[in-house]
Design a protein around this motif. Structure first.
Motif, PDB file in Angstrom:
ATOM      1  N   ASN A 107       0.817  -1.214   0.000  1.00  9.41           N
ATOM      2  CA  ASN A 107       0.000   0.000   0.000  1.00  9.41           C
ATOM      3  C   ASN A 107       0.854   1.269   0.000  1.00  9.41           C
ATOM      4  OD1 ASN A 107      -2.383  -1.482  -0.021  1.00  9.41           O
ATOM      5  ND2 ASN A 107      -2.555  -1.529   2.206  1.00  9.41           N
ATOM      6  N   HIS A 108       2.142   1.122   0.310  1.00  9.98           N
ATOM      7  CA  HIS A 108       3.091   2.235   0.213  1.00  9.98           C
ATOM      8  C   HIS A 108       3.930   2.145  -1.063  1.00  9.98           C
ATOM      9  CE1 HIS A 108       2.022   2.941   4.396  1.00  9.98           C
ATOM     10  NE2 HIS A 108       2.669   4.078   4.340  1.00  9.98           N
ATOM     11  N   GLY A 109       3.532   1.234  -1.979  1.00 13.91           N
ATOM     12  CA  GLY A 109       4.220   1.119  -3.263  1.00 13.91           C
ATOM     13  C   GLY A 109       5.561   0.428  -3.201  1.00 13.91           C
ATOM     14  N   ILE A 110       5.756  -0.445  -2.216  1.00 15.98           N
ATOM     15  CA  ILE A 110       7.050  -1.117  -2.056  1.00 15.98           C
ATOM     16  C   ILE A 110       6.848  -2.626  -2.012  1.00 15.98           C
ATOM     17  CG2 ILE A 110       9.013  -1.476  -0.495  1.00 15.98           C
ATOM     18  CD1 ILE A 110       8.565   1.480   0.375  1.00 15.98           C
ATOM     19  N   ALA A 111       7.586  -3.347  -2.839  1.00 13.73           N
ATOM     20  CA  ALA A 111       7.614  -4.805  -2.824  1.00 13.73           C
ATOM     21  C   ALA A 111       8.885  -5.258  -2.120  1.00 13.73           C
ATOM     22  CB  ALA A 111       7.572  -5.358  -4.245  1.00 13.73           C
ATOM     23  N   HIS A 112       8.774  -6.245  -1.246  1.00 17.34           N
ATOM     24  CA  HIS A 112       9.934  -6.726  -0.484  1.00 17.34           C
ATOM     25  C   HIS A 112      10.857  -7.557  -1.373  1.00 17.34           C
ATOM     26  CE1 HIS A 112      12.203  -9.241   2.355  1.00 17.34           C
ATOM     27  NE2 HIS A 112      11.943  -8.322   3.280  1.00 17.34           N
ATOM     28  N   ARG A 113      10.304  -8.497  -2.116  1.00 21.92           N
ATOM     29  CA  ARG A 113      10.981  -9.323  -3.125  1.00 21.92           C
ATOM     30  C   ARG A 113      11.909 -10.401  -2.568  1.00 21.92           C
ATOM     31  NH1 ARG A 113      13.209  -6.277  -8.283  1.00 21.92           N
ATOM     32  NH2 ARG A 113      14.739  -5.466  -6.802  1.00 21.92           N
ATOM     33  N   ASP A 114      11.959 -10.563  -1.244  1.00 20.19           N
ATOM     34  CA  ASP A 114      12.729 -11.683  -0.690  1.00 20.19           C
ATOM     35  C   ASP A 114      12.068 -12.181   0.597  1.00 20.19           C
ATOM     36  OD1 ASP A 114      14.699 -13.609  -0.578  1.00 20.19           O
ATOM     37  OD2 ASP A 114      16.211 -12.303   0.332  1.00 20.19           O
ATOM     38  N   ILE A 115      10.749 -12.427   0.493  1.00 18.93           N
ATOM     39  CA  ILE A 115      10.005 -12.951   1.635  1.00 18.93           C
ATOM     40  C   ILE A 115      10.419 -14.408   1.849  1.00 18.93           C
ATOM     41  CG2 ILE A 115       7.718 -13.494   2.552  1.00 18.93           C
ATOM     42  CD1 ILE A 115       8.048 -10.526   2.303  1.00 18.93           C
ATOM     43  N   LYS A 116      10.955 -14.708   3.010  1.00 18.59           N
ATOM     44  CA  LYS A 116      11.337 -16.075   3.382  1.00 18.59           C
ATOM     45  C   LYS A 116      11.409 -16.130   4.910  1.00 18.59           C
ATOM     46  CE  LYS A 116      16.308 -15.071   2.779  1.00 18.59           C
ATOM     47  NZ  LYS A 116      17.547 -15.500   2.093  1.00 18.59           N
ATOM     48  N   GLY A 161       5.595   2.201  -7.289  1.00 12.67           N
ATOM     49  CA  GLY A 161       4.541   3.200  -7.191  1.00 12.67           C
ATOM     50  C   GLY A 161       3.807   3.436  -8.506  1.00 12.67           C
ATOM     51  N   GLY A 162       2.487   3.635  -8.419  1.00 12.88           N
ATOM     52  CA  GLY A 162       1.688   3.882  -9.612  1.00 12.88           C
ATOM     53  C   GLY A 162       1.349   2.629 -10.386  1.00 12.88           C
ATOM     54  N   GLY A 163       1.504   1.466  -9.751  1.00 17.42           N
ATOM     55  CA  GLY A 163       1.153   0.214 -10.426  1.00 17.42           C
ATOM     56  C   GLY A 163       2.181  -0.240 -11.431  1.00 17.42           C
ATOM     57  N   GLY A 164       3.392   0.292 -11.357  1.00 16.64           N
ATOM     58  CA  GLY A 164       4.429  -0.083 -12.312  1.00 16.64           C
ATOM     59  C   GLY A 164       4.945  -1.496 -12.086  1.00 16.64           C
ATOM     60  N   LEU A 165       5.577  -2.048 -13.116  1.00 13.89           N
ATOM     61  CA  LEU A 165       6.157  -3.381 -13.029  1.00 13.89           C
ATOM     62  C   LEU A 165       7.625  -3.294 -12.660  1.00 13.89           C
ATOM     63  CD1 LEU A 165       4.561  -5.043 -16.184  1.00 13.89           C
ATOM     64  CD2 LEU A 165       3.832  -5.274 -13.795  1.00 13.89           C
ATOM     65  N   MET A 166       8.139  -4.394 -12.128  1.00  9.55           N
ATOM     66  CA  MET A 166       9.546  -4.486 -11.738  1.00  9.55           C
ATOM     67  C   MET A 166      10.235  -5.551 -12.589  1.00  9.55           C
ATOM     68  SD  MET A 166       8.783  -4.390  -7.628  1.00  9.55           S
ATOM     69  CE  MET A 166       7.263  -5.322  -7.875  1.00  9.55           C
ATOM     70  N   SER A 167      11.554  -5.559 -12.531  1.00  3.19           N
ATOM     71  CA  SER A 167      12.326  -6.553 -13.264  1.00  3.19           C
ATOM     72  C   SER A 167      13.541  -6.941 -12.438  1.00  3.19           C
ATOM     73  CB  SER A 167      12.762  -6.008 -14.632  1.00  3.19           C
ATOM     74  OG  SER A 167      13.593  -4.872 -14.469  1.00  3.19           O
ATOM     75  N   GLY A 168      14.250  -7.951 -12.895  1.00  6.36           N
ATOM     76  CA  GLY A 168      15.449  -8.404 -12.191  1.00  6.36           C
ATOM     77  C   GLY A 168      15.167  -9.675 -11.413  1.00  6.36           C
ATOM     78  N   ILE A 169      16.104 -10.617 -11.486  1.00  6.81           N
ATOM     79  CA  ILE A 169      15.959 -11.885 -10.778  1.00  6.81           C
ATOM     80  C   ILE A 169      16.528 -11.728  -9.382  1.00  6.81           C
ATOM     81  CG2 ILE A 169      16.567 -14.331 -10.744  1.00  6.81           C
ATOM     82  CD1 ILE A 169      16.610 -14.289 -13.770  1.00  6.81           C
ATOM     83  N   VAL A 170      15.649 -11.621  -8.405  1.00  8.31           N
ATOM     84  CA  VAL A 170      16.025 -11.534  -7.003  1.00  8.31           C
ATOM     85  C   VAL A 170      15.170 -12.523  -6.220  1.00  8.31           C
ATOM     86  CG1 VAL A 170      16.738  -9.105  -7.135  1.00  8.31           C
ATOM     87  CG2 VAL A 170      14.371  -9.657  -6.590  1.00  8.31           C
ATOM     88  N   GLY A 171      15.593 -12.836  -5.009  1.00  9.19           N
ATOM     89  CA  GLY A 171      14.831 -13.753  -4.180  1.00  9.19           C
ATOM     90  C   GLY A 171      15.652 -14.978  -3.823  1.00  9.19           C
ATOM     91  N   THR A 172      14.980 -15.971  -3.249  1.00  9.44           N
ATOM     92  CA  THR A 172      15.617 -17.186  -2.743  1.00  9.44           C
ATOM     93  C   THR A 172      14.928 -18.397  -3.365  1.00  9.44           C
ATOM     94  OG1 THR A 172      16.136 -16.044  -0.676  1.00  9.44           O
ATOM     95  CG2 THR A 172      16.189 -18.457  -0.632  1.00  9.44           C
TER      96      THR A 172
END
Length: 279
Positions: free
Chosen positions: A127-136, A160-171
């Motif tokens: 809701n603040h426009g931030i994705a964590h991208r490494d939830i574990k 923010g603004g419903g934009g998409l992200m890119s890049g391989i991150v995570g576990t």
């Protein structure tokens, strides 16, 4: 060590170590209160543009989401030529990985008591426009009051603004298939990761298993979700329905964090959290 950091905090023993630095216990020189300080060696990432950008973003994004009861508290940031020091809430209660691996599987009521504050934290970030991208589970901590805290925003990104992200991150076990496929993706990659955690809590095994990172990636990309009868015989239809919606390969059908919080499995058992059960 930054002179300004040492002026304000007495840095003590190391309590964690990552790829680019260490986490140490520290105490305020003014109040004596205990904190954690994450010290990142900038020299180790100066040749990696992606990680360098994540380093610059982490403190900024944490300031935006800190303050929620289920997000680790952010207090100070110090920077010198070689290091970035981020002062955070000290979590003495260990992490979720330690708690869910102590037993083969959790009862649904216990799993819900972990998932509810986690999804509250994820929804707050989204809701603040931030994705964590490494939830574990390793990034889900508990403070001395047994309150769940989402931590480690080193891979977080603003959408923010419903934009998409890119890049391989995570576990490996927890990363969403669209991330591995190299496609642009939205914030529901965090919902997928939380769904994997819920599956592990209920089953005691991951939904997509492999002997190596490569094998794990292959089964995640196929995203063939199964509920083995031997393991899921006592798991409710509502819990399995929620898992299907969180672990949907079709992103357009995958639940948002807010939708997870409104699902009957979450709300019908949504009695007040018994802190004793988190211990």
């Amino acid at each position: 060590m930054s002179g300004e950091l040492e002026r304000d905090y007495t840095v003590g023993d190391e309590i964690g170590r990552g790829r680019y630095g260490v986490v140490s216990r520290c105490h305020s020189t003014l109040t004596g209160e205990c904190f954690a300080v994450k010290s990142i060696d900038k020299r180790l990432i100066q040749d990696d543009a992606v990680d360098s950008l994540c380093l610059q973003n982490e403190a900024k994004l944490m300031q935006l989401v800190s303050g929620h009861p289920n997000v680790i508290g952010f207090f100070d940031v110090y920077e010198d030529d070689d290091f970035l020091h981020v002062v955070l809430e000290y979590c003495a209660g260990g992490d979720l990985f330690q708690r869910i691996t102590a037993r083969p599987a959790l009862a649904e009521s216990e799993a819900r008591r972990f998932l509810l504050p986690l999804m509250e934290a994820i929804a707050h970030c989204h809701n603040h426009g931030i994705a964590h991208r490494d939830i574990k589970p390793d990034n889900i901590l508990f403070n001395s009051y047994n309150e769940l805290k989402l931590a480690d925003f080193g891979s977080a990104e603003c959408f923010g603004g419903g934009g998409l992200m890119s890049g391989i991150v995570g576990t490996p076990y927890y990363v969403a298939p669209e991330v591995l496929a190299g496609r642009d993706y939205n914030e529901t990659v965090d919902v997928w990761s939380a769904g994997v955690i819920l599956y592990i809590m209920l089953a005691g095994i991951p939904p997509f298993y492999g002997e190596s990172a490569h094998e794990i990636f292959e089964v995640v990309l196929r995203a063939n979700l199964r509920f083995p009868r031997k393991v899921f015989s006592s798991v409710s239809a509502e819990a399995k329905d929620l898992l299907r919606r969180m672990l949907s390969k079709d992103v357009s059908r995958r639940f948002s964090a807010d939708q997870v919080l409104r699902h009957p499995w979450m709300t019908n058992g949504g009695d007040s959290i018994d802190v004793g059960l988190l211990a």
